[in-house]
Motif scaffolding. Sequence first.
Motif, PDB file in Angstrom:
ATOM      1  N   VAL A  11       0.851  -1.196   0.000  1.00 17.64           N
ATOM      2  CA  VAL A  11       0.000   0.000   0.000  1.00 17.64           C
ATOM      3  C   VAL A  11       0.883   1.241   0.000  1.00 17.64           C
ATOM      4  O   VAL A  11       1.714   1.430   0.891  1.00 17.64           O
ATOM      5  CB  VAL A  11      -0.928   0.016   1.235  1.00 17.64           C
ATOM      6  N   TYR A  12       0.670   2.094  -1.001  1.00 23.39           N
ATOM      7  CA  TYR A  12       1.381   3.371  -1.063  1.00 23.39           C
ATOM      8  C   TYR A  12       0.501   4.376  -1.813  1.00 23.39           C
ATOM      9  O   TYR A  12       0.190   4.185  -2.984  1.00 23.39           O
ATOM     10  CB  TYR A  12       2.722   3.212  -1.777  1.00 23.39           C
ATOM     11  N   LYS A  13       0.064   5.398  -1.095  1.00 24.57           N
ATOM     12  CA  LYS A  13      -0.824   6.429  -1.653  1.00 24.57           C
ATOM     13  C   LYS A  13      -2.095   5.815  -2.249  1.00 24.57           C
ATOM     14  O   LYS A  13      -2.469   6.103  -3.384  1.00 24.57           O
ATOM     15  CB  LYS A  13      -0.087   7.252  -2.713  1.00 24.57           C
ATOM     16  N   ASN A  14      -2.745   4.971  -1.467  1.00 24.28           N
ATOM     17  CA  ASN A  14      -3.961   4.293  -1.935  1.00 24.28           C
ATOM     18  C   ASN A  14      -5.175   4.617  -1.071  1.00 24.28           C
ATOM     19  O   ASN A  14      -6.117   3.825  -1.013  1.00 24.28           O
ATOM     20  CB  ASN A  14      -3.755   2.783  -1.975  1.00 24.28           C
ATOM     21  N   GLU A  15      -5.187   5.748  -0.384  1.00 20.57           N
ATOM     22  CA  GLU A  15      -6.292   6.042   0.523  1.00 20.57           C
ATOM     23  C   GLU A  15      -7.639   6.093  -0.194  1.00 20.57           C
ATOM     24  O   GLU A  15      -8.665   5.733   0.372  1.00 20.57           O
ATOM     25  CB  GLU A  15      -6.044   7.369   1.250  1.00 20.57           C
ATOM     26  N   VAL A  18      -9.140   2.381  -0.503  1.00 15.32           N
ATOM     27  CA  VAL A  18      -9.180   1.491   0.665  1.00 15.32           C
ATOM     28  C   VAL A  18     -10.565   0.906   0.885  1.00 15.32           C
ATOM     29  O   VAL A  18     -10.732  -0.305   1.085  1.00 15.32           O
ATOM     30  CB  VAL A  18      -8.692   2.222   1.932  1.00 15.32           C
ATOM     31  N   VAL A  42       1.967  -1.271   4.499  1.00 18.09           N
ATOM     32  CA  VAL A  42       1.953   0.162   4.187  1.00 18.09           C
ATOM     33  C   VAL A  42       3.406   0.617   4.059  1.00 18.09           C
ATOM     34  O   VAL A  42       4.139   0.683   5.051  1.00 18.09           O
ATOM     35  CB  VAL A  42       1.212   0.958   5.271  1.00 18.09           C
ATOM     36  N   SER A  45       3.645   5.134   3.356  1.00 16.32           N
ATOM     37  CA  SER A  45       2.730   5.984   2.593  1.00 16.32           C
ATOM     38  C   SER A  45       2.458   7.290   3.338  1.00 16.32           C
ATOM     39  O   SER A  45       2.109   7.269   4.529  1.00 16.32           O
ATOM     40  CB  SER A  45       1.414   5.240   2.340  1.00 16.32           C
ATOM     41  N   ASP A  47      -0.016   9.367   2.968  1.00 14.23           N
ATOM     42  CA  ASP A  47      -1.431   9.727   3.090  1.00 14.23           C
ATOM     43  C   ASP A  47      -2.069   8.985   4.266  1.00 14.23           C
ATOM     44  O   ASP A  47      -1.378   8.486   5.154  1.00 14.23           O
ATOM     45  CB  ASP A  47      -2.178   9.449   1.784  1.00 14.23           C
ATOM     46  N   SER A  49      -3.668   6.157   4.318  1.00 16.79           N
ATOM     47  CA  SER A  49      -3.929   4.745   4.026  1.00 16.79           C
ATOM     48  C   SER A  49      -3.891   3.879   5.279  1.00 16.79           C
ATOM     49  O   SER A  49      -4.773   3.031   5.500  1.00 16.79           O
ATOM     50  CB  SER A  49      -2.899   4.218   3.010  1.00 16.79           C
ATOM     51  N   LEU A  53      -7.101   1.841   6.837  1.00 11.83           N
ATOM     52  CA  LEU A  53      -7.045   0.378   6.925  1.00 11.83           C
ATOM     53  C   LEU A  53      -7.258  -0.090   8.363  1.00 11.83           C
ATOM     54  O   LEU A  53      -7.979  -1.066   8.612  1.00 11.83           O
ATOM     55  CB  LEU A  53      -5.703  -0.124   6.406  1.00 11.83           C
ATOM     56  N   ASP A  97      -4.809  -0.888  -5.877  1.00  8.14           N
ATOM     57  CA  ASP A  97      -5.607   0.045  -6.687  1.00  8.14           C
ATOM     58  C   ASP A  97      -6.759  -0.629  -7.421  1.00  8.14           C
ATOM     59  O   ASP A  97      -7.506   0.023  -8.152  1.00  8.14           O
ATOM     60  CB  ASP A  97      -4.712   0.777  -7.691  1.00  8.14           C
TER      61      ASP A  97
END
Length: 315
Positions: A11-15, A18, A42, A45, A47, A49, A53, A97
């Motif tokens: 997970v990286y910049k996937n807010e 989610v 994570v 990240s 953001d 995220s 989560l 994503d």
Amino acid sequence: MKARYSIVIPVYKNEGSVAALLHALNALSATLDAPLEVIFVVDGSPDASFTLLEEGLSTATFQARLVLLSRNFGAFAAIRCGLSEATGDYIGVMAADLQEPPALMKEFFAKLSGGQFDVVFGQRLGREDPGMSKFFSAIFWSIYRRFVQSDVPPGGVDVFALTERFRDRLVAMTEANGSLLGLLFWMGGRRAFVGYTRLEREHGKSAWTLKKKVTYLLDSVFSFSDLPVRLLMTAGLFGMGVAFLLGALVLAARLIGAYEVPGYAGSMLAILFFGALNTFGIGIVGNYAWRAYENTKQRPLSIISLRLDFPGKHG
């Protein structure tokens, strides 16, 4: 209860995705014939995220582990960390994503459960990405297949699953600045491919930039091929041949008195050519030397700051 199936998700910049991701995983869990665990890693990240989560997993129907890395180590380091954390007999890897359908995991697990395969790859049969993204991706994978590993599918690989035993062999190789997918194809094993269409990204912007793709391609080339060194040697031999020919012509012209003063242009071209060739060669050798040096340090490929477990809401 020990999970039979595990899914690892970096997970990286996937807010933005989610909520939809957790909903899709809840639905997938309900269709499986055995317990599912999901490992979210994570990767530093910036953001929300991790927070989203943590909140969402408290009501999830599947078992989960939420891992927070101390900083951004890269997607492959995050995946490797998640693979090490997974406890299932069969372990899948997918992106957060949702461009790869989560239902693919069920197909992967079904093939692995039959005992005939060690690893299953998702093979892109089509993609609903923007035109320029398709164009650059096609160029990238064409170069990759031509110069690195020819047995990679034409559309590339983003999602896969493997047995616990095959996972153990993979994570035992802790080389830095390598390619996880490259290692999987290098390992061989009994492979299967499942075709799918890559979906259009609905949330946020991909962190898989052109710069990261070029870095990944270079890592793959220098980790699995001596092609740059062989090309450099070929260029050197060609340069020596040209230099020998020109030298013979200059000597012959001098002996017959065809000119009195050597040409400035020819001298400068020779100096510039061999100077550039030497600089290029030093860069290639330096890349190999740097990667060898990085592996001698034996630093961890990632550092875990926090690990949270969620049992899942059953029934």
